[in-house]
Design a protein around this motif. Structure first.
Motif: not given
Length: 210
Positions: A48-50, A52-54, A56-58
């Motif tokens: 889930t954390s991974s 979310g980070s992707s 946010e990066l996009d």
């Protein structure tokens, strides 16, 4: 039971600081080792954390692309604005310059008449030539020559006649030279125009035949 137990169950044998389960006989780690394992062990990856980070990066990349496009549009608008301002400034300057040159045309006409009558001499000649040189550098040019075809765009016919030695409407005399500023005609050349004589002979011959 062994001696010394007095009816109490025998304690598990401790080997290498580990406990042995009296029922299963398995060797268990001590509490300290279990805590160390929990503290030093690697935690399982959080999907889930991974994710979310992707996302946010996009989102950050999209925001950067939008800001870049906004900046490019702003730069293009500013460049167009500068060009428009420069063009307007140049147009205003040309209008003012043409107005000044138009006011000088009568003076240039007087200089031309004095030259034609041989009255351009002495100090007046030097002043006249200096003035003509200055207006030429400013972009003023005279036009209109005897014998050139009549062009209503740049010529103004003040006199009209017929001549046998011309094949088209021709400027047979320059009454007043024309002036232009760059490609803009300030004053047309005022001329006397002659047309071919055949245009008047044809109706006369037709009248004789009738």
């Amino acid at each position: 039971m062994t001696e010394g137990t007095h009816g109490f169950p025998e304690e598990p044998v401790i080997r290498d600081k580990r406990r042995i389960d009296p029922q299963t006989g398995e060797v268990r780690s001590t509490a300290a080792e279990e805590g160390a394992a929990r503290e030093g062990g690697s935690a399982p990856a959080d999907s889930t954390s991974s994710g979310g980070s992707s996302a946010e990066l996009d989102e950050a990349r999209n925001a950067l692309a939008e800001r870049t496009l906004d900046l490019q549009r702003l730069q293009a608008e500013y460049a167009n604005y500068r060009k428009r301002v420069d063009r307007d400034r140049q147009a205003v300057g040309e209008v003012a310059l043409v107005k000044v040159l138009t006011e000088l045309l009568p003076v240039l006409d007087d200089i031309g008449r004095a030259r034609d009558h041989g009255e351009l001499s002495g100090g007046f000649k030097s002043v006249a030539e200096s003035l003509e040189s200055i207006v030429a550098k400013m972009g003023l040019q005279s036009f209109g020559k005897k014998g050139e075809p009549f062009d209503p765009v740049v010529h103004e016919a003040l006199l009209h006649s017929y001549a046998p030695d011309v094949t088209e409407p021709t400027c047979v005399e320059i009454l007043q030279p024309g002036y232009q500023f760059r490609e803009r005609v300030i004053r047309p050349a005022r001329v006397a125009v002659a047309e071919p004589a055949e245009a008047t002979e044809a109706p006369a011959s037709e009248a004789d035949s009738n």
